[in-house]
Design a protein around this motif. Structure first.
Motif, short mmCIF file in Angstrom:
data_model
loop_
_atom_site.label_atom_id
_atom_site.label_comp_id
_atom_site.label_asym_id
_atom_site.label_seq_id
_atom_site.Cartn_x
_atom_site.Cartn_y
_atom_site.Cartn_z
N LEU A 111 14.81 57.17 -3.84
CA LEU A 111 13.71 57.87 -4.50
C LEU A 111 12.47 57.92 -3.62
O LEU A 111 11.79 58.96 -3.53
N ARG A 112 12.15 56.84 -2.97
CA ARG A 112 10.94 56.82 -2.15
C ARG A 112 11.08 57.71 -0.93
O ARG A 112 10.10 58.31 -0.48
N GLU A 113 12.27 57.83 -0.40
CA GLU A 113 12.48 58.78 0.69
C GLU A 113 12.30 60.21 0.18
O GLU A 113 11.66 61.04 0.82
N GLN A 114 12.86 60.49 -1.00
CA GLN A 114 12.78 61.82 -1.56
C GLN A 114 11.34 62.19 -1.93
O GLN A 114 10.93 63.34 -1.80
N SER A 115 10.57 61.20 -2.38
CA SER A 115 9.20 61.47 -2.83
C SER A 115 8.26 61.83 -1.68
O SER A 115 7.16 62.33 -1.90
N LYS A 116 8.69 61.57 -0.44
CA LYS A 116 7.87 61.90 0.72
C LYS A 116 7.91 63.39 1.04
O LYS A 116 7.08 63.89 1.80
N SER A 117 8.90 64.09 0.50
CA SER A 117 9.07 65.51 0.79
C SER A 117 8.90 66.32 -0.48
O SER A 117 9.11 65.82 -1.59
N PRO A 118 8.53 67.60 -0.34
CA PRO A 118 8.44 68.45 -1.52
C PRO A 118 9.80 68.58 -2.20
O PRO A 118 10.85 68.52 -1.54
N LEU A 119 9.78 68.75 -3.49
CA LEU A 119 11.03 68.97 -4.21
C LEU A 119 11.64 70.30 -3.79
O LEU A 119 10.91 71.26 -3.48
N PRO A 120 12.96 70.40 -3.78
CA PRO A 120 13.58 71.70 -3.52
C PRO A 120 13.25 72.67 -4.65
O PRO A 120 12.88 72.26 -5.75
N ASP A 121 13.38 73.95 -4.37
CA ASP A 121 13.11 74.97 -5.36
C ASP A 121 14.21 74.95 -6.42
O ASP A 121 15.37 75.27 -6.13
N LEU A 122 13.84 74.56 -7.64
CA LEU A 122 14.83 74.45 -8.72
C LEU A 122 14.89 75.71 -9.58
O LEU A 122 15.74 75.79 -10.48
N TRP A 123 14.03 76.68 -9.32
CA TRP A 123 14.04 77.89 -10.15
C TRP A 123 15.37 78.65 -10.08
O TRP A 123 15.81 79.18 -11.10
N PRO A 124 16.03 78.72 -8.92
CA PRO A 124 17.34 79.38 -8.92
C PRO A 124 18.35 78.72 -9.87
O PRO A 124 19.14 79.42 -10.52
N LEU A 125 18.30 77.39 -9.97
CA LEU A 125 19.19 76.70 -10.92
C LEU A 125 18.82 77.07 -12.34
O LEU A 125 19.69 77.32 -13.18
N PHE A 126 17.51 77.11 -12.62
CA PHE A 126 17.08 77.46 -13.97
C PHE A 126 17.48 78.89 -14.32
O PHE A 126 17.92 79.16 -15.45
N ARG A 127 17.35 79.81 -13.36
CA ARG A 127 17.74 81.19 -13.63
C ARG A 127 19.23 81.31 -13.92
O ARG A 127 19.66 82.25 -14.58
N GLY A 128 20.00 80.35 -13.44
CA GLY A 128 21.43 80.35 -13.75
C GLY A 128 21.72 80.12 -15.23
O GLY A 128 22.84 80.34 -15.69
N LEU A 129 20.69 79.68 -15.98
CA LEU A 129 20.84 79.45 -17.42
C LEU A 129 20.53 80.68 -18.26
O LEU A 129 20.56 80.61 -19.49
N ARG A 130 20.21 81.81 -17.62
CA ARG A 130 19.73 82.97 -18.36
C ARG A 130 20.71 83.45 -19.44
O ARG A 130 20.29 83.98 -20.46
N ASN A 131 21.98 83.27 -19.20
CA ASN A 131 22.98 83.71 -20.17
C ASN A 131 23.53 82.55 -21.00
O ASN A 131 24.54 82.69 -21.68
N VAL A 132 22.84 81.41 -20.94
CA VAL A 132 23.26 80.22 -21.67
C VAL A 132 22.23 79.93 -22.76
O VAL A 132 21.03 79.94 -22.49
N PRO A 133 22.65 79.66 -24.00
CA PRO A 133 21.69 79.26 -25.03
C PRO A 133 20.90 78.04 -24.56
O PRO A 133 21.49 77.07 -24.06
N LEU A 134 19.57 78.09 -24.72
CA LEU A 134 18.73 77.05 -24.12
C LEU A 134 17.60 76.66 -25.06
O LEU A 134 16.90 77.51 -25.62
N LEU A 135 17.44 75.35 -25.24
CA LEU A 135 16.32 74.76 -25.96
C LEU A 135 15.56 73.87 -24.99
O LEU A 135 16.16 73.02 -24.33
N ALA A 136 14.25 74.07 -24.89
CA ALA A 136 13.42 73.22 -24.03
C ALA A 136 12.40 72.49 -24.89
O ALA A 136 11.61 73.11 -25.60
N LEU A 137 12.43 71.17 -24.82
CA LEU A 137 11.45 70.32 -25.51
C LEU A 137 10.44 69.81 -24.50
O LEU A 137 10.81 69.44 -23.37
#
Length: 287
Positions: free
Chosen positions: A208-234
Motif C-alpha cells: 500500500l505504501r508503495e502504491q500511495s507514492k504514485s497516482p492511482l490508475p484511471d479507473l473510469w474505463p472500468l466504471f464505464r464497463g458497468l454501463r449495461n449492468v444494474p448499478l447502485l452507488a451508496l
C-alpha cells in the motif's frame, strides 16, 4: 452450520488457503450476492447483510488473502487488486457461481468494477459502497497512514472505546453496542500471545505504501464497463473517499445508476442504516 452460515476454504492459483462464509439457499433462482470487503476488512462486516437476504438468495462473503481466517501471503507484494481479482474468480469457480450481484465496500467495489474486464458476463448487478472511479487523495493518504500500524488491546470493550475515540466523526450516530459490534469485526483474539489484535496481516502496508507514492490508475474505463449492468452507488455523506462531485459524474456516465447518499456517516456506511437498507432492498428486488 454456525450462526446462519457454513464455513469453507479453497486454494488459490498460488496455493494460498482462503476462507469464505456461505449463507442462504444454494438452489435459489435469484442470483447470489457476493460480498467483497474493504482494504483491511473481512467477511464479518457482512454478517447482518447476509442474514437479511439469506432467506431469498445465496450470499457469499470472502476473506481476502491476509484478512480474517484466510492465510497470510508470504509475499506482501501480492496484496494488490489484480491478485484479489484472480482470487475472486477462483471463488466463483469453487462455488459454481456463474452470475451474481456483487456488493463491494471501498476496495471491494474496485474489485467489482475490475470484473467488467475479467468476467463481465458474471455481473448480474453491482452495489458500490462508498467507492467510485476517483478516490479522494485526502482519504487515500489517511488510509495509507494507518494501515499496518499494530494495535493490541486487552478486550473488545477496550477496542470499541479506542475506535470510538478515533472514528466518532465518521459515525456520529453509532451507539455503544454499535462500536462494540464494529470492534468485533475489526479485531480478533490472538491465540498465540493473548489479548486482542487487528484481524489482518500488518504487511498489507508494504504494498500500500508503495502504491500511495504514485497516482492511482484511471479507473473510469472500468466504471464505464458497468454501463449495461444494474448499478447502485451508496455514499456516506461525510465520506473522505467518495466525493459528492464524483458521485454526480458517476451518474452522468451511467444514466441508469441509482445514487443514494447515507446521512451522518463517513467512510464507510455499515449498511444497516435505514437509507442503505431501503436502497439495497429495492435494488435487489428490481433485478
Amino acid at each position: 452450520m454456525s450462526d446462519g452460515f457454513t464455513e469453507h476454504y479453497f486454494h488459490t492459483q498460488d496455493d494460498l488457503r482462503l476462507y469464505y462464509r456461505d449463507y442462504g439457499d444454494r438452489r435459489s433462482p435469484r442470483p447470489p450476492l457476493i460480498c467483497l470487503a474493504g482494504l483491511t476488512r473481512n467477511s464479518k462486516d457482512f454478517h447482518d447483510v447476509a442474514l437479511r437476504y439469506a432467506e431469498t438468495r445465496r450470499v457469499i462473503a470472502l476473506d481476502y488473502r491476509g484478512r480474517g481466517r484466510s492465510a497470510y501471503d508470504p509475499d506482501p507484494e501480492n496484496y494488490q487488486i489484480p491478485v484479489y481479482l484472480t482470487d475472486v474468480m477462483h471463488l466463483l469457480a469453487v462455488t459454481h457461481t456463474h452470475r451474481a450481484v456483487f456488493l463491494g465496500t471501498s476496495m471491494g467495489g474496485i474489485v467489482a468494477m475490475a470484473m467488467t474486464v475479467a468476467m463481465p458476463a458474471a455481473l448480474a448487478g453491482v452495489i458500490l459502497n462508498d467507492v467510485g472511479p476517483e478516490i479522494s487523495e485526502t482519504g487515500r493518504q489517511r488510509i495509507a497512514g494507518y494501515v499496518g500500524t499494530e494495535v493490541r488491546v486487552s478486550s473488545f470493550e477496550q477496542a470499541a472505546e479506542m475506535w470510538r475515540q478515533n472514528y466518532s466523526l465518521a459515525y456520529p450516530r453509532l451507539d455503544r453496542d454499535g462500536w462494540l459490534k464494529l470492534a468485533r469485526a475489526t479485531f480478533t483474539e490472538d491465540s498465540v500471545s493473548g489479548g486482542i489484535r487487528l484481524d489482518y496481516d500488518l504487511k498489507l502496508a508494504v504494498a500500500l505504501r508503495e502504491q500511495s507514492k504514485s497516482p492511482l490508475p484511471d479507473l473510469w474505463p472500468l466504471f464505464r464497463g458497468l454501463r449495461n449492468v444494474p448499478l447502485l452507488a451508496l455514499r456516506g455523506a461525510l465520506s473522505d473517499i467518495l466525493t459528492a462531485d464524483t458521485l454526480v459524474r458517476m451518474k452522468r456516465e451511467h444514466a441508469g445508476m441509482i445514487a443514494v447518499t447515507v446521512p451522518e456517516v463517513g467512510h464507510v456506511p455499515m449498511l444497516d442504516e435505514p437509507e442503505a437498507v431501503t436502497a439495497i432492498d429495492s435494488f435487489l428486488e428490481s433485478l
